[in-house]
Design an enzyme around this catalytic site. Structure first.
Site, short mmCIF file in Angstrom:
data_model
loop_
_atom_site.label_atom_id
_atom_site.label_comp_id
_atom_site.label_asym_id
_atom_site.label_seq_id
_atom_site.Cartn_x
_atom_site.Cartn_y
_atom_site.Cartn_z
N ASP A 91 -3.30 -12.01 9.11
CA ASP A 91 -2.62 -12.65 7.97
C ASP A 91 -3.25 -13.99 7.64
O ASP A 91 -3.44 -14.84 8.53
CB ASP A 91 -1.15 -12.90 8.31
CG ASP A 91 -0.24 -11.79 7.84
OD1 ASP A 91 -0.59 -11.09 6.87
OD2 ASP A 91 0.83 -11.61 8.46
N LYS A 121 -5.10 -10.05 5.48
CA LYS A 121 -3.96 -9.62 4.65
C LYS A 121 -3.38 -10.86 3.98
O LYS A 121 -3.38 -11.94 4.59
CB LYS A 121 -2.89 -8.94 5.51
CG LYS A 121 -1.60 -8.61 4.74
CD LYS A 121 -0.70 -7.63 5.48
CE LYS A 121 0.30 -8.25 6.44
NZ LYS A 121 1.21 -9.22 5.87
N GLU A 190 7.10 -4.15 1.92
CA GLU A 190 8.15 -4.54 2.87
C GLU A 190 9.52 -4.53 2.19
O GLU A 190 9.72 -5.14 1.13
CB GLU A 190 7.83 -5.95 3.43
CG GLU A 190 8.89 -6.41 4.43
CD GLU A 190 8.45 -7.59 5.29
OE1 GLU A 190 7.28 -8.01 5.20
OE2 GLU A 190 9.30 -8.09 6.06
O1 KIV Z 1 3.64 -10.97 9.76
C1 KIV Z 1 3.96 -9.79 9.93
O2 KIV Z 1 4.29 -9.36 11.06
C2 KIV Z 1 3.96 -8.89 8.78
C3 KIV Z 1 4.56 -7.53 8.97
C4 KIV Z 1 6.02 -7.61 9.06
C5 KIV Z 1 4.11 -6.58 7.92
O3 KIV Z 1 3.51 -9.24 7.75
#
Ligand code: KIV
Length: 272
Positions: A91, A121, A190
């Site tokens: 992320d 992501k 989500e």
């Molecule tokens: O940060 C995370 O764990 C997520 C998932 C919930 C998809 O983005």
């Protein structure tokens, strides 16, 4: 010997696209450290997400907002060292890509170079179009994330189900199509109505991975610590707990403490 869940011995973004074409569902979980990532990878997971949920799960923050780029890189590089088969996606944390596409590219390059992970992501649709384009132009694979986007919690004020109203569902559908057109290799949806998620998954050629989005999508993702039952407070409807690790750990720590107190540990065989 681990049971094999898939014919694929190494997962890439292309493998995920093959899986969608062949109707093989994609299994994705989060991990934030070497030891658990190693177990999760060996157990046969397809995608490991180094989620910014680390902000809450690992650091105890109330939201995903505080975690920094360097902290994400620390978690991601620990995970990468434990993984042989899975695709590792990281992320981009809050504040490292919104509104400034050059900053988004710098953040993504830093993650890729310093952690050795395979893709990034980020959250959002048309609002982050320029950032996605710039990152993709540099050859970095991007996974999108729509629906409940926890980095915008202070804008929405709640973690409730998203896109229940028609106009919200239409925007989400358009955003999903845009992410595919831009060249994202997959998207996470989500906490949205299952019917809407199904419609998007049928419409898009790229894989759609759901969390609280029903079964008619191309794969599922959960937070590892939640599905292992380490966390007792978080109980959304979509969460299935496969273990009660909180109970098991509490029991083990209690037994150890008792043994130490009564000098039952270590015994003669456990000493030199
Ligand atoms: O940060 C995370 O764990 C997520 C998932 C919930 C998809 O983005």
């Amino acid at each position: 010997m681990q049971k094999k869940h898939s014919k694929y011995s190494r997962i890439t973004t292309n493998t995920l696209s093959e899986m969608k074409k062949e109707g093989e569902k994609i299994a994705m979980l989060t991990s934030y450290d070497y030891t658990l990532a190693n177990i999760v990878d060996k157990a046969g997971i397809d995608v490991i997400l180094v989620g910014d949920s680390a902000s809450s799960v690992m650091a105890g923050h109330e939201t995903t907002v505080p975690i920094t780029l360097d902290q994400m890189i620390y978690h991601a590089s620990s995970v990468v060292r434990g993984v042989e088969r899975a695709l590792v996606v990281v992320d981009l944390p809050f504040g490292t890509y919104q509104s400034d596409s050059k900053k988004a590219l710098r953040s993504s390059i830093k993650i890729m170079k310093e952690s050795g992970s395979h893709a990034i992501k980020l959250e959002g649709g048309v609002e982050v179009k320029n950032s996605i384009e710039r990152i993709l132009n540099a050859g970095i694979p991007v996974m999108g994330h729509l629906g409940l986007t926890p980095q915008s919690i202070y804008k929405f004020g709640t973690y409730s189900v998203r896109a229940k109203k028609d106009y919200e569902a239409e925007k989400l559908f358009d955003d999903a199509k845009l992410l595919e057109e831009l060249g994202c290799f997959a998207i996470v949806l989500e906490k949205i109505p299952a019917e809407l998620a199904k419609k998007i998954s049928l419409e898009l050629k790229i894989p759609v991975i759901g969390i609280g989005a029903g079964v008619n999508v191309d794969g599922q993702v959960l937070v590892l610590h939640d599905m292992l039952g380490m966390n007792t407070e978080f109980s959304p409807r979509f969460l299935r707990r496969y273990l009660d690790l909180n109970h098991e750990i509490t029991k083990a720590v209690g037994l150890y403490t008792q043994d130490v107190k009564k000098s039952a540990f270590p015994n003669e065989k456990e000493q030199y």
